[in-house]
Write a protein that holds these residues in place. Structure first.
Motif, PDB file in Angstrom:
ATOM      1  N   HIS A  85       2.581  27.916 -14.694  1.00 13.46           N
ATOM      2  CA  HIS A  85       2.155  26.527 -14.546  1.00 13.46           C
ATOM      3  C   HIS A  85       2.716  25.711 -15.699  1.00 13.46           C
ATOM      4  CE1 HIS A  85      -0.701  27.606 -11.389  1.00 13.46           C
ATOM      5  NE2 HIS A  85      -0.906  28.691 -12.106  1.00 13.46           N
ATOM      6  N   PRO A  86       3.661  24.820 -15.410  1.00 14.72           N
ATOM      7  CA  PRO A  86       4.225  24.013 -16.496  1.00 14.72           C
ATOM      8  C   PRO A  86       3.182  23.047 -17.048  1.00 14.72           C
ATOM      9  CG  PRO A  86       4.979  23.202 -14.382  1.00 14.72           C
ATOM     10  CD  PRO A  86       4.216  24.472 -14.111  1.00 14.72           C
ATOM     11  N   VAL A  87       3.364  22.664 -18.289  1.00 14.91           N
ATOM     12  CA  VAL A  87       2.510  21.652 -18.909  1.00 14.91           C
ATOM     13  C   VAL A  87       2.890  20.302 -18.306  1.00 14.91           C
ATOM     14  CG1 VAL A  87       1.955  20.472 -21.072  1.00 14.91           C
ATOM     15  CG2 VAL A  87       2.298  22.958 -21.044  1.00 14.91           C
ATOM     16  N   ILE A  88       1.911  19.590 -17.794  1.00 18.73           N
ATOM     17  CA  ILE A  88       2.143  18.263 -17.224  1.00 18.73           C
ATOM     18  C   ILE A  88       1.737  17.218 -18.261  1.00 18.73           C
ATOM     19  CG2 ILE A  88       1.556  16.639 -15.371  1.00 18.73           C
ATOM     20  CD1 ILE A  88       3.043  19.147 -14.388  1.00 18.73           C
ATOM     21  N   ASP A  89       2.692  16.405 -18.665  1.00 20.36           N
ATOM     22  CA  ASP A  89       2.427  15.333 -19.615  1.00 20.36           C
ATOM     23  C   ASP A  89       1.660  14.207 -18.930  1.00 20.36           C
ATOM     24  OD1 ASP A  89       3.418  13.872 -22.330  1.00 20.36           O
ATOM     25  OD2 ASP A  89       3.469  12.474 -20.648  1.00 20.36           O
ATOM     26  N   SER A  90       2.203  13.743 -17.805  1.00 16.81           N
ATOM     27  CA  SER A  90       1.603  12.616 -17.109  1.00 16.81           C
ATOM     28  C   SER A  90       2.163  12.539 -15.698  1.00 16.81           C
ATOM     29  CB  SER A  90       1.868  11.312 -17.869  1.00 16.81           C
ATOM     30  OG  SER A  90       3.237  11.183 -18.170  1.00 16.81           O
ATOM     31  N   ALA A  91       1.492  11.747 -14.866  1.00 16.51           N
ATOM     32  CA  ALA A  91       1.920  11.559 -13.488  1.00 16.51           C
ATOM     33  C   ALA A  91       1.914  10.072 -13.150  1.00 16.51           C
ATOM     34  CB  ALA A  91       0.994  12.320 -12.545  1.00 16.51           C
ATOM     35  N   TYR A  92       2.872   9.665 -12.329  1.00 13.34           N
ATOM     36  CA  TYR A  92       3.025   8.259 -11.967  1.00 13.34           C
ATOM     37  C   TYR A  92       3.290   8.138 -10.474  1.00 13.34           C
ATOM     38  CZ  TYR A  92       3.794   7.470 -16.953  1.00 13.34           C
ATOM     39  OH  TYR A  92       3.658   7.416 -18.324  1.00 13.34           O
ATOM     40  N   ALA A  93       2.851   7.036  -9.896  1.00 10.38           N
ATOM     41  CA  ALA A  93       3.248   6.679  -8.537  1.00 10.38           C
ATOM     42  C   ALA A  93       4.724   6.312  -8.580  1.00 10.38           C
ATOM     43  CB  ALA A  93       2.418   5.503  -8.036  1.00 10.38           C
ATOM     44  N   LYS A 142       6.128  18.136 -18.533  1.00 10.37           N
ATOM     45  CA  LYS A 142       6.783  17.503 -17.378  1.00 10.37           C
ATOM     46  C   LYS A 142       6.123  16.180 -17.029  1.00 10.37           C
ATOM     47  CE  LYS A 142       9.350  21.104 -16.805  1.00 10.37           C
ATOM     48  NZ  LYS A 142      10.745  21.043 -17.224  1.00 10.37           N
ATOM     49  N   ILE A 143       6.933  15.293 -16.466  1.00  8.24           N
ATOM     50  CA  ILE A 143       6.411  14.056 -15.918  1.00  8.24           C
ATOM     51  C   ILE A 143       6.546  14.163 -14.403  1.00  8.24           C
ATOM     52  CG2 ILE A 143       6.778  11.582 -15.667  1.00  8.24           C
ATOM     53  CD1 ILE A 143       7.468  11.449 -18.559  1.00  8.24           C
TER      54      ILE A 143
END
Length: 128
Positions: free
Chosen positions: A96-104, A123-124
């Motif tokens: 499971h990669p580290v997720i920095d942030s998520a955007y539409a 990851k973004i």
């Protein structure tokens, strides 16, 4: 550095810091900004593993020509089948990669700004 230590790293050093000892292998994933430090950080006989087509081939070849006994290894791109095998491995190994942030997707410009500013850890994700 604190975050990678929390994730289980044995040690973390300041950017460009001299390491306590030379490394057997260095993973080079940035390019020109870190190439010199990678070369200085690998031990004689060590390997620099290059992720992606980040450096001019001539630079890598000159590294090996100027410093006999060192080697570089890399994958510049792969096939669809290679990517499918990678995804199966990630699933099988439960990675499971580290997720920095998520955007539409409509906010993709914000995601790219974050990358350009170097304000990313992991990851973004863009939701499509």
């Amino acid at each position: 550095r604190a975050r990678v230590l929390q994730l289980g790293a044995d040690a973390a050093f300041e950017t460009g810091a001299r390491l306590p000892r030379k490394a057997d292998a260095v993973i080079e994933s940035v390019g020109a900004a870190t190439w010199s430090h990678s070369v200085k950080s690998v031990r004689p006989g060590g390997t620099i593993a290059i992720c992606g087509a980040i450096l001019a081939t001539s630079r890598v070849q000159s590294f090996e020509n100027l410093l006999p006994g060192y080697s570089s290894a890399g994958q510049y791109h792969g096939s669809r089948e290679d990517f499918a095998r990678l995804l199966k491995f990630v699933e099988h190994a439960d990675l499971h990669p580290v997720i920095d942030s998520a955007y539409a997707i409509d906010d993709a410009h914000l995601a790219f700004s974050k990358i350009v500013n170097g304000d990313v850890f992991g990851k973004i994700v863009l939701h499509i």
